[in-house]
Design a protein around this motif. Structure first.
Motif, PDB file in Angstrom:
ATOM      1  N   ALA A 262      36.427  40.239   1.309  1.00  0.00           N
ATOM      2  CA  ALA A 262      37.609  40.637   1.129  1.00  0.00           C
ATOM      3  C   ALA A 262      37.785  42.172   1.911  1.00  0.00           C
ATOM      4  N   LYS A 263      36.586  42.833   2.165  1.00  0.00           N
ATOM      5  CA  LYS A 263      36.985  44.185   2.645  1.00  0.00           C
ATOM      6  C   LYS A 263      36.393  44.063   4.062  1.00  0.00           C
ATOM      7  N   LEU A 264      36.046  43.070   4.648  1.00  0.00           N
ATOM      8  CA  LEU A 264      35.440  42.858   6.084  1.00  0.00           C
ATOM      9  C   LEU A 264      36.741  42.465   6.925  1.00  0.00           C
ATOM     10  N   PRO A 265      36.156  42.678   8.165  1.00  0.00           N
ATOM     11  CA  PRO A 265      37.263  42.543   9.233  1.00  0.00           C
ATOM     12  C   PRO A 265      37.689  41.087   9.612  1.00  0.00           C
ATOM     13  N   LEU A 266      38.991  40.741   9.817  1.00  0.00           N
ATOM     14  CA  LEU A 266      39.504  39.527  10.052  1.00  0.00           C
ATOM     15  C   LEU A 266      38.293  38.546  10.911  1.00  0.00           C
ATOM     16  N   GLY A 267      38.354  37.299  10.080  1.00  0.00           N
ATOM     17  CA  GLY A 267      37.495  36.375  10.965  1.00  0.00           C
ATOM     18  C   GLY A 267      36.200  36.222  10.770  1.00  0.00           C
ATOM     19  N   THR A 268      35.642  37.454   9.895  1.00  0.00           N
ATOM     20  CA  THR A 268      34.228  37.394   9.701  1.00  0.00           C
ATOM     21  C   THR A 268      33.751  36.099   8.473  1.00  0.00           C
ATOM     22  N   PHE A 269      32.708  35.439   8.831  1.00  0.00           N
ATOM     23  CA  PHE A 269      32.741  34.375   7.930  1.00  0.00           C
ATOM     24  C   PHE A 269      31.456  34.155   7.613  1.00  0.00           C
ATOM     25  N   LEU A 270      31.000  33.126   6.755  1.00  0.00           N
ATOM     26  CA  LEU A 270      29.837  32.717   6.048  1.00  0.00           C
ATOM     27  C   LEU A 270      29.740  31.049   5.730  1.00  0.00           C
ATOM     28  N   ILE A 271      28.627  30.451   5.810  1.00  0.00           N
ATOM     29  CA  ILE A 271      28.512  29.256   5.505  1.00  0.00           C
ATOM     30  C   ILE A 271      27.980  29.119   3.994  1.00  0.00           C
ATOM     31  N   ARG A 272      28.322  28.476   3.168  1.00  0.00           N
ATOM     32  CA  ARG A 272      27.779  28.261   1.913  1.00  0.00           C
ATOM     33  C   ARG A 272      27.669  26.877   1.337  1.00  0.00           C
ATOM     34  N   ASP A 273      27.087  26.545   0.587  1.00  0.00           N
ATOM     35  CA  ASP A 273      26.909  25.072  -0.182  1.00  0.00           C
ATOM     36  C   ASP A 273      28.275  24.742  -0.758  1.00  0.00           C
ATOM     37  N   SER A 274      28.571  23.641  -0.643  1.00  0.00           N
ATOM     38  CA  SER A 274      29.935  23.078  -1.130  1.00  0.00           C
ATOM     39  C   SER A 274      29.632  22.776  -2.547  1.00  0.00           C
ATOM     40  N   MET A 275      30.675  23.182  -3.432  1.00  0.00           N
ATOM     41  CA  MET A 275      30.687  22.946  -4.978  1.00  0.00           C
ATOM     42  C   MET A 275      30.962  21.521  -5.113  1.00  0.00           C
ATOM     43  N   GLN A 276      31.708  20.879  -4.127  1.00  0.00           N
ATOM     44  CA  GLN A 276      32.135  19.442  -4.113  1.00  0.00           C
ATOM     45  C   GLN A 276      30.979  18.402  -4.086  1.00  0.00           C
ATOM     46  N   ALA A 277      30.835  17.650  -5.010  1.00  0.00           N
ATOM     47  CA  ALA A 277      29.718  16.632  -4.997  1.00  0.00           C
ATOM     48  C   ALA A 277      29.537  15.719  -3.586  1.00  0.00           C
ATOM     49  N   ASN A 278      30.710  15.595  -3.052  1.00  0.00           N
ATOM     50  CA  ASN A 278      30.560  14.774  -1.596  1.00  0.00           C
ATOM     51  C   ASN A 278      30.668  15.567  -0.608  1.00  0.00           C
ATOM     52  N   VAL A 279      30.585  16.729  -0.420  1.00  0.00           N
ATOM     53  CA  VAL A 279      30.556  17.627   0.361  1.00  0.00           C
ATOM     54  C   VAL A 279      29.317  18.259   0.875  1.00  0.00           C
ATOM     55  N   PHE A 280      28.748  18.781   1.829  1.00  0.00           N
ATOM     56  CA  PHE A 280      27.637  19.486   1.966  1.00  0.00           C
ATOM     57  C   PHE A 280      27.806  21.077   2.162  1.00  0.00           C
ATOM     58  N   PHE A 281      28.687  21.472   2.990  1.00  0.00           N
ATOM     59  CA  PHE A 281      28.638  22.989   3.223  1.00  0.00           C
ATOM     60  C   PHE A 281      30.348  23.151   3.230  1.00  0.00           C
ATOM     61  N   THR A 282      30.244  24.572   3.061  1.00  0.00           N
ATOM     62  CA  THR A 282      31.607  25.166   2.841  1.00  0.00           C
ATOM     63  C   THR A 282      31.846  26.349   4.002  1.00  0.00           C
ATOM     64  N   LEU A 283      32.950  26.571   4.898  1.00  0.00           N
ATOM     65  CA  LEU A 283      33.241  27.602   5.616  1.00  0.00           C
ATOM     66  C   LEU A 283      33.994  28.656   5.002  1.00  0.00           C
TER      67      LEU A 283
END
Length: 196
Positions: free
Chosen positions: A79-100
């Motif tokens: 929330a307080k980081l510069p525009l475009g800052t990103f991370l990858i995490r595990d998806s909470m959806q059963a049929n998806v591996f990752f979320t950006l």
């Protein structure tokens, strides 16, 4: 779909213990597993298994992979980081591996990373990439500048990690095998051969 199916399985040795029971006690019904559910799904093809396995190996060395992080927590971090800052995490959806998850102009947002057609794609996008890091590179370099810097947390990065990314940025992934360095150093570079 016919053909072999591949599955990543998490093992827990404690699941294999057997409690002794006396002859007078009836067998108890099995209890639900206390381990958290995994989002790893059966693979339809060996290629899918290889893509995910390689992506996870690289993500472990990226510094911006946060594993099973909830969307609210990811958005609070960004929330307080510069525009475009990103991370990858595990998806909470059963049929998806990752979320950006990334910091957009109207606040943090998240988009699913789909595995389809032998590659990775963002939900709602027509672009597919053979490597997750090609996908990230595309959106970092795009004129819209949706992504800019990966979020690796507040801890200082090691000099080795900084040097590895600098070498890959200077020489490129395809030149690693030609560098006049030791085999051990090349192996270290190949653990994360990206400048992101």
């Amino acid at each position: 779909m016919s053909g072999p199916r591949f599955r990543m399985v998490l093992h827990n040795d404690s699941d294999h213990s057997v409690a002794p029971q006396g002859p007078s006690k009836p067998a108890e019904p099995p209890k639900p597993c206390s381990d958290p559910p995994t989002h790893f799904q059966p693979f339809r093809h060996q290629q899918e298994c290889d893509l995910i396995t390689q992506a996870v190996d690289y993500l472990k060395h990226s510094g911006f992979y946060w594993g099973p992080m909830e969307a609210d927590e990811a958005h609070a971090q960004l929330a307080k980081l510069p525009l475009g800052t990103f991370l990858i995490r595990d998806s909470m959806q059963a049929n998806v591996f990752f979320t950006l998850s990334y910091r957009a102009s109207d606040g943090p947002t998240s988009v699913r990373v789909l595995l389809k057609g032998g590659g990775f794609s963002l939900a709602g996008s027509k672009h597919t990439f053979s490597c997750l890091f090609q996908l990230l590179g595309y959106y970092i370099a795009s004129p819209k500048k949706s992504l800019s810097l990966p979020y690796r947390g507040d801890a200082a990065q090691s000099l080795q990690e900084l040097a590895r990314r600098a070498v890959v940025q200077s020489y490129g992934k395809d030149s690693i095998h030609q560098l006049p360095v030791s085999k051990k150093l090349k192996e270290f570079l190949w653990l994360y051969p990206f400048s992101i």
